[in-house]
Design a protein around this motif. Structure first.
Motif, mmCIF file in Angstrom:
data_model
loop_
_atom_site.group_PDB
_atom_site.id
_atom_site.type_symbol
_atom_site.label_atom_id
_atom_site.label_comp_id
_atom_site.label_asym_id
_atom_site.label_seq_id
_atom_site.Cartn_x
_atom_site.Cartn_y
_atom_site.Cartn_z
ATOM 1 N N LYS A 54 3.662 10.528 -9.887
ATOM 2 C CA LYS A 54 3.065 10.625 -11.224
ATOM 3 C C LYS A 54 3.310 9.393 -12.096
ATOM 4 O O LYS A 54 3.369 9.503 -13.335
ATOM 5 C CB LYS A 54 3.575 11.875 -11.968
ATOM 6 N N PHE A 55 3.500 8.210 -11.482
ATOM 7 C CA PHE A 55 3.611 6.969 -12.255
ATOM 8 C C PHE A 55 2.216 6.579 -12.729
ATOM 9 O O PHE A 55 1.213 6.785 -12.021
ATOM 10 C CB PHE A 55 4.183 5.835 -11.393
ATOM 11 N N THR A 56 2.123 6.028 -13.920
ATOM 12 C CA THR A 56 0.837 5.558 -14.443
ATOM 13 C C THR A 56 0.792 4.037 -14.359
ATOM 14 O O THR A 56 1.825 3.364 -14.459
ATOM 15 C CB THR A 56 0.638 5.994 -15.897
ATOM 16 N N THR A 57 -0.411 3.512 -14.217
ATOM 17 C CA THR A 57 -0.551 2.055 -14.047
ATOM 18 C C THR A 57 -0.714 1.361 -15.382
ATOM 19 O O THR A 57 -1.167 1.932 -16.367
ATOM 20 C CB THR A 57 -1.763 1.736 -13.158
ATOM 21 N N ALA A 58 -0.359 0.090 -15.382
ATOM 22 C CA ALA A 58 -0.515 -0.776 -16.558
ATOM 23 C C ALA A 58 -0.706 -2.204 -16.052
ATOM 24 O O ALA A 58 -0.456 -2.504 -14.892
ATOM 25 C CB ALA A 58 0.716 -0.687 -17.464
ATOM 26 N N ASP A 59 -1.141 -3.085 -16.973
ATOM 27 C CA ASP A 59 -1.330 -4.495 -16.629
ATOM 28 C C ASP A 59 -2.204 -4.675 -15.388
ATOM 29 O O ASP A 59 -1.815 -5.327 -14.412
ATOM 30 C CB ASP A 59 0.025 -5.203 -16.412
ATOM 31 N N ASN A 60 -3.387 -4.031 -15.433
ATOM 32 C CA ASN A 60 -4.344 -4.154 -14.334
ATOM 33 C C ASN A 60 -3.757 -3.735 -12.992
ATOM 34 O O ASN A 60 -4.027 -4.342 -11.949
ATOM 35 C CB ASN A 60 -4.861 -5.597 -14.237
ATOM 36 N N GLY A 61 -2.944 -2.702 -13.027
ATOM 37 C CA GLY A 61 -2.402 -2.154 -11.793
ATOM 38 C C GLY A 61 -1.220 -2.910 -11.230
ATOM 39 O O GLY A 61 -0.742 -2.600 -10.135
ATOM 40 N N GLU A 62 -0.681 -3.893 -11.991
ATOM 41 C CA GLU A 62 0.451 -4.666 -11.496
ATOM 42 C C GLU A 62 1.787 -4.043 -11.888
ATOM 43 O O GLU A 62 2.832 -4.419 -11.368
ATOM 44 C CB GLU A 62 0.393 -6.103 -12.022
ATOM 45 N N LYS A 63 1.758 -3.109 -12.845
ATOM 46 C CA LYS A 63 2.996 -2.465 -13.288
ATOM 47 C C LYS A 63 2.761 -0.955 -13.329
ATOM 48 O O LYS A 63 1.690 -0.488 -13.712
ATOM 49 C CB LYS A 63 3.395 -2.978 -14.669
ATOM 50 N N THR A 113 4.590 2.815 -14.620
ATOM 51 C CA THR A 113 5.639 3.377 -15.478
ATOM 52 C C THR A 113 5.650 4.897 -15.389
ATOM 53 O O THR A 113 4.650 5.536 -15.034
ATOM 54 C CB THR A 113 5.440 2.957 -16.945
ATOM 55 N N SER A 114 6.809 5.460 -15.754
ATOM 56 C CA SER A 114 6.949 6.924 -15.747
ATOM 57 C C SER A 114 8.084 7.296 -16.694
ATOM 58 O O SER A 114 8.994 6.498 -16.923
ATOM 59 C CB SER A 114 7.251 7.410 -14.326
ATOM 60 N N TYR A 115 8.005 8.520 -17.228
ATOM 61 C CA TYR A 115 9.085 9.016 -18.094
ATOM 62 C C TYR A 115 9.528 10.383 -17.596
ATOM 63 O O TYR A 115 8.717 11.268 -17.343
ATOM 64 C CB TYR A 115 8.632 9.117 -19.545
ATOM 65 N N ASN A 116 10.866 10.540 -17.441
ATOM 66 C CA ASN A 116 11.460 11.801 -17.009
ATOM 67 C C ASN A 116 12.184 12.409 -18.208
ATOM 68 O O ASN A 116 13.308 11.981 -18.538
ATOM 69 C CB ASN A 116 12.435 11.531 -15.857
ATOM 70 N N PRO A 117 11.569 13.412 -18.875
ATOM 71 C CA PRO A 117 12.181 13.973 -20.092
ATOM 72 C C PRO A 117 13.476 14.713 -19.823
ATOM 73 O O PRO A 117 14.360 14.766 -20.693
ATOM 74 C CB PRO A 117 11.094 14.917 -20.628
ATOM 75 N N TYR A 137 13.388 6.392 -18.651
ATOM 76 C CA TYR A 137 12.134 5.655 -18.551
ATOM 77 C C TYR A 137 12.186 4.815 -17.270
ATOM 78 O O TYR A 137 13.160 4.094 -17.023
ATOM 79 C CB TYR A 137 11.951 4.754 -19.776
ATOM 80 N N PHE A 138 11.152 4.903 -16.446
ATOM 81 C CA PHE A 138 11.105 4.172 -15.180
ATOM 82 C C PHE A 138 9.979 3.142 -15.225
ATOM 83 O O PHE A 138 8.882 3.420 -15.732
ATOM 84 C CB PHE A 138 10.855 5.137 -14.000
ATOM 85 N N ARG A 142 0.827 -1.195 0.000
ATOM 86 C CA ARG A 142 0.000 0.000 0.000
ATOM 87 C C ARG A 142 0.866 1.250 0.000
ATOM 88 O O ARG A 142 0.597 2.210 -0.728
ATOM 89 C CB ARG A 142 -0.915 -0.005 1.235
ATOM 90 N N GLU A 143 1.943 1.239 0.821
ATOM 91 C CA GLU A 143 2.842 2.388 0.903
ATOM 92 C C GLU A 143 3.527 2.651 -0.437
ATOM 93 O O GLU A 143 3.662 3.803 -0.869
ATOM 94 C CB GLU A 143 3.894 2.171 1.988
ATOM 95 N N MET A 144 3.920 1.588 -1.117
ATOM 96 C CA MET A 144 4.585 1.744 -2.404
ATOM 97 C C MET A 144 3.615 2.292 -3.452
ATOM 98 O O MET A 144 3.974 3.154 -4.277
ATOM 99 C CB MET A 144 5.175 0.405 -2.871
ATOM 100 N N LYS A 145 2.379 1.839 -3.433
ATOM 101 C CA LYS A 145 1.383 2.352 -4.381
ATOM 102 C C LYS A 145 1.204 3.861 -4.219
ATOM 103 O O LYS A 145 1.142 4.611 -5.199
ATOM 104 C CB LYS A 145 0.038 1.649 -4.167
ATOM 105 N N GLU A 146 1.107 4.278 -2.968
ATOM 106 C CA GLU A 146 0.934 5.708 -2.694
ATOM 107 C C GLU A 146 2.122 6.516 -3.215
ATOM 108 O O GLU A 146 1.959 7.589 -3.814
ATOM 109 C CB GLU A 146 0.753 5.935 -1.199
ATOM 110 N N MET A 147 3.341 6.005 -2.994
ATOM 111 C CA MET A 147 4.539 6.698 -3.456
ATOM 112 C C MET A 147 4.562 6.788 -4.983
ATOM 113 O O MET A 147 4.932 7.819 -5.563
ATOM 114 C CB MET A 147 5.793 5.992 -2.944
#
Length: 645
Positions: free
Chosen positions: A597-606, A608-612, A617-618, A587-592
């Motif tokens: 500003k990470f976006t979810t993928a794969d039904n919330g299991e992954k 991702t984020s991009y820092n221009p 790519y994270f 839960r703590e990691m999800k909040e962080m």
């Protein structure tokens, strides 16, 4: 005596030697092999009412030929060869004086048709109280009374066992004599309680569980094979064939060197040992005068050039195989089942063996004793695999081959390729299972981060110090396995110009392009992996990507990076970074992640984020997803090559 090494646990050797002497003495006296041996046990006094008591004296009485001049002269001679004809070593009576204070011998024997008596005491000091005279009672029978007295305390300390246990120890040692001399009665007596154990009855009712005599002919000569199943081994090994003449064992062979046999046999829900005894009037007449060998009878797998005589090898093995057919059939079936199960579950890359007749025959030839040991079975399978590969190589190297042979070679190459791929996939499967087993709690604790780190890539190592099979980067990204350079848990100051002592978990140089400067290479892509401890809830280092951004800034500020050989590589201005964060999606990691500003993928299991600003790519991957994805990828391969998952 000083050179004689009798272990404290070998305290029964003097008894064994004396009883065997009695058997041999009766055999020497009477060809009918009938007689009596009586063993009497006397224990030391004990103040404890329930104490069994240590041994003090053992007496052995027989009605054998006695200590005539020949036997007495042999007894007095060190390392005599008098009994070498019947397998004696000439040092048996020395064990009497080693384990006991002394041995008192009284013996009657015939000499010039008169019955005489010989008496003496034997100890480590030599002979004492020697007496010799003609008995007044000429109707007395021959025989010997050996009294082993005053067992030395260091040996007697191990002797306080019940009479039945002594009987068992004795039967193990004299089993061959009991089997071949049924008319010689052997009684074991406890003088304190007057308990009597008849070894013959006990041996054939409790020790021998099944026996059967079969008749065979070898070149018109009649032989008898006594098949015996016992609760204990009747010799050092099992599946022994004893060749007998004149009621004695002349020679023995290990049958399982020539016939595939189990070590034990399940009869009436009991595991028993097999042996057989071969007797014949032919053998009685053929035995040498020394009774150590046969003059004409031989047991040889292959007849040697010029060899003559009666060879019982094929007929005896055939008879034993026929008698044990049901057991041998079970062994082959069990062996086949064990091999199939082992290959299917543990080594499926050997499945291709079943596609070739020659390979199936080699599987059948693996000894049962090796099949029941996984390490030995694996070695046997590897030998077959290696032999097949070598044979295929030889065929490939032939200058001229037919179209049929070409087809054979192609099929063989296809099989060995599948074998190698299957082995690799199985190794991956086991690794995934290992990683999965480390997730969650053990004894209310999560695994350390270092455990997970070492599974993925050994700490303190780099790609130049380990081979491809020593890391498991494919769990994260298959492409990482082919990185140009890689470092695990190594301070940044050791791979670039910086004073920073921070240590990324994993850093990889993905690819490089040559610049105009031939002395340098420009790196355009790097990957950084950060591994979090499973179950971690408390993060004091800010957002999930904070630590990775610090690494990126340090690397870009350095502008260069060192290779293993200390070659210097420059960084491209627009160098791209791929960053993986691996941990538990608490839960703590999800909040962080959401705050960063990470976006979810794969039904919330992954996430991702991009820092221009850093062209970075994270990607956050949970351990559970890492395992799930790895299983899916491996499952596709297992289906493709028909492996059992």
């Amino acid at each position: 005596m000083r050179n004689l090494n009798i272990k404290l646990t070998d305290l029964w050797f003097p008894l064994f030697e004396a009883v065997i002497n009695s058997f041999q003495s009766i055999q020497e006296r009477d060809k009918s092999n009938s007689g009596n041996i009586t063993i009497k046990i006397t224990r030391k006094n004990s103040t404890l009412p329930d104490d069994i008591g240590e041994i003090d004296t053992i007496e052995i009485l027989d009605d054998g030929i006695g200590f005539n001049d020949k036997n007495f002269d042999a007894f007095r001679t060190s390392d005599t060869d008098n009994k070498i004809v019947i397998g004696g070593k000439g040092v048996g009576r020395l064990t009497w004086a080693k384990v006991f204070g002394s041995a008192v011998i009284d013996s009657n024997y015939y000499d010039d048709e008169k019955i005489k008596r010989r008496h003496f005491i034997f100890s480590e000091n030599g002979f004492e109280d020697y007496q010799e005279n003609i008995l007044a009672d000429q109707k007395a029978i021959s025989g010997t009374h050996v009294k082993l007295r005053n067992m030395n305390s260091q040996y007697s300390a191990n002797s306080a066992i019940e009479l039945k246990e002594i009987a068992t120890e004795l039967m193990k040692h004299i089993s061959v004599y009991l089997m071949n001399n049924e008319k010689i009665k052997v009684d074991l007596i406890e003088l304190k309680t007057n308990e009597i154990i008849n070894l013959n009855y006990t041996f054939f009712t409790e020790y021998i569980k099944k026996q059967e005599v079969k008749e065979i002919y070898i070149d018109d000569h009649r032989f008898f094979i006594r098949h015996v199943f016992s609760i204990n081994k009747l010799a050092k090994g099992t599946n022994i064939a004893f060749f007998c003449a004149q009621n004695r064992v002349v020679n023995s062979v290990e049958l399982d060197k020539y016939i595939e046999l189990p070590e034990t046999y399940l009869i009436d829900d009991k595991e028993l040992y097999y042996s057989c005894y071969i007797t014949s009037k032919y053998l009685d007449e053929d035995v040498s005068s020394e009774r150590l060998a046969f003059n004409n009878f031989i047991y040889e797998k292959k007849e040697k050039s010029g060899m003559t005589g009666l060879n019982g090898f094929e007929r005896i093995n055939e008879s034993v195989s026929y008698y044990l057919e049901s057991y041998i059939k079970k062994i082959y079936e069990q062996k086949e089942d064990i091999i199939k199960e082992y290959i299917s579950k543990e080594q499926p890359h050997f499945n291709y063996f079943y596609h070739h007749k020659s390979m199936r025959e080699k599987l059948r030839s693996i000894p049962y004793r090796d099949v029941t040991d996984n390490n030995k079975l694996y070695e046997e399978l590897r030998k077959i695999d290696s032999g097949f590969y070598i044979d295929t190589r030889k065929k490939v190297e032939q200058d001229e081959v037919t179209q049929e042979q070409i087809k054979e070679i192609v099929n063989a190459i296809d099989d060995t390729s599948k074998s190698s791929l299957a082995e690799y996939i199985v190794r991956r499967k086991l690794l995934i299972e290992l990683l999965e087993s480390k997730l969650g709690k053990t004894n209310e604790k999560y695994e350390r981060e270092s455990i997970m780190h070492n599974i993925l890539f050994p700490m303190k190592e780099s790609l130049d110090t380990i081979d491809y099979e020593s890391h498991n980067l494919w769990l994260i990204d298959e492409r990482l396995s082919f990185s140009y350079s890689g470092f695990s848990d190594i301070p940044l100051r050791k791979i670039m110009k910086t004073k920073e002592d921070t240590r990324p978990d994993l850093v990889f140089i993905n690819s490089f392009t040559n610049s105009e400067n031939k002395d340098k290479t420009t790196i355009d892509s790097m990957t950084i992996v950060e591994i979090k401890k499973p179950g971690r809830k408390n993060y004091s280092d800010g957002g999930p990507d904070n630590q990775l951004i610090k690494y990126i800034r340090t690397i870009k500020a350095a502008g260069e990076i060192y290779d293993y050989n200390e070659r210097v590589y420059s960084l491209a201005n627009n160098i791209a970074f791929t960053c993986y964060i691996i941990g538990d999606l608490t839960r703590e990691m999800k909040e962080m992640l959401e705050d960063a500003k990470f976006t979810t993928a794969d039904n919330g299991e992954k996430y991702t984020s991009y820092n221009p600003n850093n062209n970075a790519y994270f990607e956050f991957i949970s351990f559970s997803k890492l395992v799930k994805d790895a299983k899916l990828r491996n499952k596709i391969f297992t289906k493709k090559i028909n492996l059992v998952e």
